[in-house]
Design a protein around this motif. Structure first.
Motif, PDB file in Angstrom:
ATOM      1  N   LEU A 138       0.821  -1.215   0.000  1.00 24.39           N
ATOM      2  CA  LEU A 138       0.000   0.000   0.000  1.00 24.39           C
ATOM      3  C   LEU A 138       0.852   1.261   0.000  1.00 24.39           C
ATOM      4  CD1 LEU A 138      -2.727  -1.047   2.583  1.00 24.39           C
ATOM      5  CD2 LEU A 138      -2.822  -1.176   0.097  1.00 24.39           C
ATOM      6  N   LEU A 139       2.092   1.143   0.479  1.00 23.91           N
ATOM      7  CA  LEU A 139       2.995   2.297   0.542  1.00 23.91           C
ATOM      8  C   LEU A 139       4.424   1.816   0.343  1.00 23.91           C
ATOM      9  CD1 LEU A 139       3.849   5.263   1.340  1.00 23.91           C
ATOM     10  CD2 LEU A 139       3.869   4.450   3.709  1.00 23.91           C
ATOM     11  N   PHE A 183       3.312   6.555  -2.281  1.00 27.89           N
ATOM     12  CA  PHE A 183       4.769   6.605  -2.332  1.00 27.89           C
ATOM     13  C   PHE A 183       5.241   7.819  -1.545  1.00 27.89           C
ATOM     14  CE2 PHE A 183       8.575   8.409  -4.482  1.00 27.89           C
ATOM     15  CZ  PHE A 183       9.472   7.407  -4.156  1.00 27.89           C
ATOM     16  N   TRP A 184       6.279   7.623  -0.718  1.00 30.33           N
ATOM     17  CA  TRP A 184       6.903   8.740   0.005  1.00 30.33           C
ATOM     18  C   TRP A 184       8.365   8.819  -0.402  1.00 30.33           C
ATOM     19  CZ3 TRP A 184       5.247   7.681   5.789  1.00 30.33           C
ATOM     20  CH2 TRP A 184       3.852   7.810   5.895  1.00 30.33           C
ATOM     21  N   GLU A 221       0.296  10.284  -4.053  1.00 32.00           N
ATOM     22  CA  GLU A 221      -0.816   9.348  -4.165  1.00 32.00           C
ATOM     23  C   GLU A 221      -1.003   8.989  -5.630  1.00 32.00           C
ATOM     24  OE1 GLU A 221      -5.484   9.151  -2.723  1.00 32.00           O
ATOM     25  OE2 GLU A 221      -4.098  10.549  -1.762  1.00 32.00           O
ATOM     26  N   LEU A 222      -1.332   7.736  -5.888  1.00 30.77           N
ATOM     27  CA  LEU A 222      -1.462   7.248  -7.255  1.00 30.77           C
ATOM     28  C   LEU A 222      -2.738   7.761  -7.911  1.00 30.77           C
ATOM     29  CD1 LEU A 222      -0.265   5.361  -9.455  1.00 30.77           C
ATOM     30  CD2 LEU A 222      -1.692   3.541  -8.487  1.00 30.77           C
ATOM     31  N   ASP A 223      -2.588   8.317  -9.106  1.00 27.36           N
ATOM     32  CA  ASP A 223      -3.732   8.621  -9.965  1.00 27.36           C
ATOM     33  C   ASP A 223      -3.958   7.369 -10.804  1.00 27.36           C
ATOM     34  OD1 ASP A 223      -5.445   9.308 -12.001  1.00 27.36           O
ATOM     35  OD2 ASP A 223      -4.480  11.221 -12.444  1.00 27.36           O
ATOM     36  N   PRO A 224      -5.015   6.603 -10.525  1.00 23.97           N
ATOM     37  CA  PRO A 224      -5.194   5.320 -11.200  1.00 23.97           C
ATOM     38  C   PRO A 224      -5.465   5.454 -12.697  1.00 23.97           C
ATOM     39  CG  PRO A 224      -7.078   5.794  -9.792  1.00 23.97           C
ATOM     40  CD  PRO A 224      -6.076   6.873  -9.545  1.00 23.97           C
ATOM     41  N   VAL A 225      -5.942   6.620 -13.125  1.00 26.41           N
ATOM     42  CA  VAL A 225      -6.205   6.818 -14.552  1.00 26.41           C
ATOM     43  C   VAL A 225      -4.894   6.939 -15.317  1.00 26.41           C
ATOM     44  CG1 VAL A 225      -7.255   8.340 -16.272  1.00 26.41           C
ATOM     45  CG2 VAL A 225      -8.444   7.886 -14.116  1.00 26.41           C
ATOM     46  N   ASN A 226      -3.997   7.792 -14.820  1.00 25.57           N
ATOM     47  CA  ASN A 226      -2.713   8.023 -15.496  1.00 25.57           C
ATOM     48  C   ASN A 226      -1.632   7.032 -15.089  1.00 25.57           C
ATOM     49  OD1 ASN A 226      -3.874  10.283 -16.602  1.00 25.57           O
ATOM     50  ND2 ASN A 226      -3.050  11.666 -15.057  1.00 25.57           N
ATOM     51  N   LYS A 227      -1.855   6.252 -14.023  1.00 31.02           N
ATOM     52  CA  LYS A 227      -0.823   5.372 -13.464  1.00 31.02           C
ATOM     53  C   LYS A 227       0.436   6.178 -13.155  1.00 31.02           C
ATOM     54  CE  LYS A 227      -2.335   1.037 -13.449  1.00 31.02           C
ATOM     55  NZ  LYS A 227      -2.203   0.111 -12.366  1.00 31.02           N
ATOM     56  N   LYS A 240      12.347   4.521  -9.673  1.00 27.54           N
ATOM     57  CA  LYS A 240      11.509   3.700  -8.793  1.00 27.54           C
ATOM     58  C   LYS A 240      10.076   4.215  -8.690  1.00 27.54           C
ATOM     59  CE  LYS A 240      15.108   1.643  -5.913  1.00 27.54           C
ATOM     60  NZ  LYS A 240      15.544   1.482  -4.511  1.00 27.54           N
ATOM     61  N   PRO A 241       9.853   5.526  -8.483  1.00 27.41           N
ATOM     62  CA  PRO A 241       8.451   5.974  -8.419  1.00 27.41           C
ATOM     63  C   PRO A 241       7.649   5.636  -9.676  1.00 27.41           C
ATOM     64  CG  PRO A 241       9.910   7.719  -7.667  1.00 27.41           C
ATOM     65  CD  PRO A 241      10.784   6.611  -8.203  1.00 27.41           C
TER      66      PRO A 241
END
Length: 200
Positions: free
Chosen positions: A114-115, A144-145, A162-168, A132-133
């Motif tokens: 999750l992180l 991701f931090w 925080e992940l934007d699931p549309v753009n990945k 990596k990100p």
């Protein structure tokens, strides 16, 4: 004219396959240094770390563990399999508790993370900030931090993404200097001041 082989020289380094290494190779090649990572089919060896790196991981580990709900676990320096040719080792992860299956576990799947947290080191800046990100986001890891030293006093800074699931892709949701306060992956309120770091 062909090159003559060099005699009298033997290398301990493995010769990479033409298409690069895979996750299976990472876990079966003998005598790899501790904390070896796999990025784009290449083995990446970690240099000795600075005290900031070690203390920051400790600070975040203790802080996150104290507030984590039972269904989540905080683990440090474990391989995360993103795909067949990528298996980095984040400095810290928050994973689903059911993914921790026993003391012999050597890796997590990206779907269980999750992180992912990376504490930037001088030798890994480009990997930690860029490579990596992008790979964590493409694998669907929701948070991701990125942690680094900043300013003339070299104080800790945590950038929260925080992940934007549309753009990945990751979107920056906060920059934290003395106190890390966020609601994901669970409510977090940590003292990350230089004083907190020095107290370790």
């Amino acid at each position: 004219m062909t090159a003559e082989p060099i005699t009298g020289h033997s290398s301990r380094w493995p010769v990479p396959p033409q298409d690069g290494y895979t996750v299976d190779d990472l876990f079966t090649l003998p005598d790899l240094p501790p904390h070896t990572e796999l990025l784009d089919g290449s083995l990446v060896f970690v240099s000795p770390q600075r005290i900031f790196h070690s203390r920051m991981i400790d600070l975040l580990t203790y802080g996150l563990r104290s507030g984590a709900p039972r269904e989540l676990k905080v683990v440090r320096e474990m391989t995360v399999v993103l795909d067949r040719r990528n298996a980095p080792e984040p400095d810290l992860c928050v994973v689903r508790a059911e993914a921790v299956t026993g003391p012999e576990l050597t890796r997590f799947e990206a779907a269980d993370v999750l992180l992912a947290v990376e504490v930037v080191s001088p030798d890994s800046e480009a990997r930690d900030r860029d490579t990596k990100p992008q790979k964590y986001a493409a694998a669907g890891i929701p948070n991701f931090w990125l942690v680094e030293m900043a300013g003339s006093d070299r104080h800790p800074v945590v950038r929260v993404y925080e992940l934007d699931p549309v753009n990945k892709a990751y979107a920056l949701t906060g920059i934290h200097h003395d106190r890390l306060k966020t609601g994901v992956p669970f409510p977090v309120d940590l003292d990350i001041s230089p004083e907190a770091l020095d107290a370790l």
